[in-house]
Design a protein around this motif. Structure first.
Motif, PDB file in Angstrom:
ATOM      1  N   ARG A   8       0.791  -1.237   0.000  1.00  0.00           N
ATOM      2  CA  ARG A   8       0.000   0.000   0.000  1.00  0.00           C
ATOM      3  C   ARG A   8       0.820   1.283   0.000  1.00  0.00           C
ATOM      4  O   ARG A   8       0.304   2.334  -0.321  1.00  0.00           O
ATOM      5  N   ILE A   9       2.085   1.207   0.373  1.00  0.00           N
ATOM      6  CA  ILE A   9       2.930   2.401   0.482  1.00  0.00           C
ATOM      7  C   ILE A   9       4.008   2.361  -0.600  1.00  0.00           C
ATOM      8  O   ILE A   9       4.691   1.352  -0.746  1.00  0.00           O
ATOM      9  N   GLU A  10       4.143   3.458  -1.329  1.00  0.00           N
ATOM     10  CA  GLU A  10       5.200   3.531  -2.338  1.00  0.00           C
ATOM     11  C   GLU A  10       5.985   4.824  -2.183  1.00  0.00           C
ATOM     12  O   GLU A  10       5.475   5.824  -1.692  1.00  0.00           O
ATOM     13  N   ILE A  11       7.244   4.750  -2.598  1.00  0.00           N
ATOM     14  CA  ILE A  11       8.112   5.923  -2.631  1.00  0.00           C
ATOM     15  C   ILE A  11       8.594   6.063  -4.067  1.00  0.00           C
ATOM     16  O   ILE A  11       9.203   5.150  -4.616  1.00  0.00           O
ATOM     17  N   ASN A  12       8.272   7.214  -4.651  1.00  0.00           N
ATOM     18  CA  ASN A  12       8.633   7.486  -6.039  1.00  0.00           C
ATOM     19  C   ASN A  12       9.129   8.917  -6.104  1.00  0.00           C
ATOM     20  O   ASN A  12       8.393   9.841  -5.755  1.00  0.00           O
ATOM     21  N   PRO A  13      10.364   9.146  -6.523  1.00  0.00           N
ATOM     22  CA  PRO A  13      10.902  10.503  -6.577  1.00  0.00           C
ATOM     23  C   PRO A  13      10.061  11.459  -7.425  1.00  0.00           C
ATOM     24  O   PRO A  13      10.137  12.667  -7.258  1.00  0.00           O
ATOM     25  N   LYS A  14       9.238  10.916  -8.315  1.00  0.00           N
ATOM     26  CA  LYS A  14       8.400  11.753  -9.177  1.00  0.00           C
ATOM     27  C   LYS A  14       7.048  12.091  -8.546  1.00  0.00           C
ATOM     28  O   LYS A  14       6.265  12.821  -9.140  1.00  0.00           O
ATOM     29  N   LYS A  15       6.769  11.527  -7.370  1.00  0.00           N
ATOM     30  CA  LYS A  15       5.515  11.810  -6.664  1.00  0.00           C
ATOM     31  C   LYS A  15       5.825  12.449  -5.330  1.00  0.00           C
ATOM     32  O   LYS A  15       6.560  11.879  -4.517  1.00  0.00           O
ATOM     33  N   MET A  16       5.281  13.605  -5.081  1.00  0.00           N
ATOM     34  CA  MET A  16       5.375  14.280  -3.787  1.00  0.00           C
ATOM     35  C   MET A  16       6.819  14.378  -3.294  1.00  0.00           C
ATOM     36  O   MET A  16       7.095  14.224  -2.104  1.00  0.00           O
ATOM     37  N   GLY A  17       7.750  14.597  -4.211  1.00  0.00           N
ATOM     38  CA  GLY A  17       9.152  14.770  -3.845  1.00  0.00           C
ATOM     39  C   GLY A  17       9.788  13.559  -3.199  1.00  0.00           C
ATOM     40  O   GLY A  17      10.747  13.672  -2.444  1.00  0.00           O
ATOM     41  N   GLY A  18       9.252  12.377  -3.493  1.00  0.00           N
ATOM     42  CA  GLY A  18       9.822  11.151  -2.943  1.00  0.00           C
ATOM     43  C   GLY A  18       9.315  10.788  -1.559  1.00  0.00           C
ATOM     44  O   GLY A  18       9.803   9.840  -0.948  1.00  0.00           O
ATOM     45  N   LYS A  19       8.323  11.537  -1.061  1.00  0.00           N
ATOM     46  CA  LYS A  19       7.729  11.186   0.240  1.00  0.00           C
ATOM     47  C   LYS A  19       6.897   9.915   0.082  1.00  0.00           C
ATOM     48  O   LYS A  19       6.304   9.679  -0.975  1.00  0.00           O
ATOM     49  N   PRO A  20       6.822   9.086   1.109  1.00  0.00           N
ATOM     50  CA  PRO A  20       5.980   7.891   1.035  1.00  0.00           C
ATOM     51  C   PRO A  20       4.509   8.294   0.863  1.00  0.00           C
ATOM     52  O   PRO A  20       4.017   9.176   1.566  1.00  0.00           O
ATOM     53  N   VAL A  21       3.847   7.665  -0.099  1.00  0.00           N
ATOM     54  CA  VAL A  21       2.433   7.935  -0.371  1.00  0.00           C
ATOM     55  C   VAL A  21       1.658   6.626  -0.411  1.00  0.00           C
ATOM     56  O   VAL A  21       2.241   5.547  -0.558  1.00  0.00           O
ATOM     57  N   ILE A  22       0.346   6.759  -0.289  1.00  0.00           N
ATOM     58  CA  ILE A  22      -0.508   5.595  -0.482  1.00  0.00           C
ATOM     59  C   ILE A  22      -0.509   5.280  -1.972  1.00  0.00           C
ATOM     60  O   ILE A  22      -0.767   6.152  -2.800  1.00  0.00           O
ATOM     61  N   ARG A  23      -0.201   4.049  -2.306  1.00  0.00           N
ATOM     62  CA  ARG A  23      -0.112   3.620  -3.706  1.00  0.00           C
ATOM     63  C   ARG A  23      -1.368   4.011  -4.479  1.00  0.00           C
ATOM     64  O   ARG A  23      -2.485   3.886  -3.996  1.00  0.00           O
ATOM     65  N   GLY A  24      -1.158   4.541  -5.683  1.00  0.00           N
ATOM     66  CA  GLY A  24      -2.267   4.916  -6.541  1.00  0.00           C
ATOM     67  C   GLY A  24      -2.864   6.276  -6.216  1.00  0.00           C
ATOM     68  O   GLY A  24      -3.848   6.681  -6.831  1.00  0.00           O
ATOM     69  N   THR A  25      -2.284   6.985  -5.232  1.00  0.00           N
ATOM     70  CA  THR A  25      -2.759   8.317  -4.870  1.00  0.00           C
ATOM     71  C   THR A  25      -1.553   9.248  -4.760  1.00  0.00           C
ATOM     72  O   THR A  25      -0.417   8.825  -4.883  1.00  0.00           O
ATOM     73  N   ARG A  26      -1.849  10.487  -4.485  1.00  0.00           N
ATOM     74  CA  ARG A  26      -0.795  11.449  -4.159  1.00  0.00           C
ATOM     75  C   ARG A  26      -0.962  11.867  -2.695  1.00  0.00           C
ATOM     76  O   ARG A  26      -0.568  12.962  -2.305  1.00  0.00           O
ATOM     77  N   ILE A  27      -1.518  10.985  -1.893  1.00  0.00           N
ATOM     78  CA  ILE A  27      -1.743  11.276  -0.474  1.00  0.00           C
ATOM     79  C   ILE A  27      -0.563  10.742   0.320  1.00  0.00           C
ATOM     80  O   ILE A  27      -0.365   9.526   0.414  1.00  0.00           O
ATOM     81  N   PRO A  28       0.231  11.662   0.909  1.00  0.00           N
ATOM     82  CA  PRO A  28       1.401  11.211   1.673  1.00  0.00           C
ATOM     83  C   PRO A  28       1.018  10.584   3.017  1.00  0.00           C
ATOM     84  O   PRO A  28       0.017  10.951   3.629  1.00  0.00           O
ATOM     85  N   VAL A  29       1.855   9.655   3.427  1.00  0.00           N
ATOM     86  CA  VAL A  29       1.668   8.998   4.722  1.00  0.00           C
ATOM     87  C   VAL A  29       1.612  10.032   5.844  1.00  0.00           C
ATOM     88  O   VAL A  29       0.758   9.954   6.727  1.00  0.00           O
ATOM     89  N   TYR A  30       2.518  11.033   5.809  1.00  0.00           N
ATOM     90  CA  TYR A  30       2.539  12.021   6.891  1.00  0.00           C
ATOM     91  C   TYR A  30       1.216  12.763   7.005  1.00  0.00           C
ATOM     92  O   TYR A  30       0.797  13.126   8.110  1.00  0.00           O
ATOM     93  N   PHE A  31       0.523  12.977   5.885  1.00  0.00           N
ATOM     94  CA  PHE A  31      -0.756  13.693   5.913  1.00  0.00           C
ATOM     95  C   PHE A  31      -1.808  12.890   6.672  1.00  0.00           C
ATOM     96  O   PHE A  31      -2.549  13.435   7.491  1.00  0.00           O
ATOM     97  N   ILE A  32      -1.850  11.596   6.424  1.00  0.00           N
ATOM     98  CA  ILE A  32      -2.797  10.731   7.140  1.00  0.00           C
ATOM     99  C   ILE A  32      -2.490  10.749   8.632  1.00  0.00           C
ATOM    100  O   ILE A  32      -3.394  10.854   9.465  1.00  0.00           O
TER     101      ILE A  32
END
Length: 78
Positions: A8-32
């Motif tokens: 469920r968690i992915e890190i991609n340098p092209k999404k949200m500056g490489g912050k961990p996000v919920i896969r398939g979204t641009r919602i960062p873990v820290y926001f949740i």
């Protein structure tokens, strides 16, 4: 490089500056985690962000726990 922390968690340098996000979204873990820390219930989060599931919220909590468990204390003298 796209890294999956779990299913469920992915890190991609092209999404949200490489912050961990919920896969398939641009919602960062820290926001949740911030929402939870500010008293939001699971139900409120799911209502406001319908692309999330309860399992996504639990994955964010597990990720934070994993990071804190691995955190190391380094004393700096000064």
């Amino acid at each position: 490089m796209n890294m999956m922390i779990d299913d469920r968690i992915e890190i991609n340098p092209k999404k949200m500056g490489g912050k961990p996000v919920i896969r398939g979204t641009r919602i960062p873990v820290y926001f949740i985690l911030e929402l939870l820390a500010n008293g939001w219930s699971f139900e409120e989060i799911l209502e406001s962000y319908p692309q999330l599931t309860k399992e996504d919220i639990l994955a964010a909590i597990r990720y934070a726990s994993m990071i804190l468990k691995e955190e190391q204390y380094v004393e700096v003298s000064g």
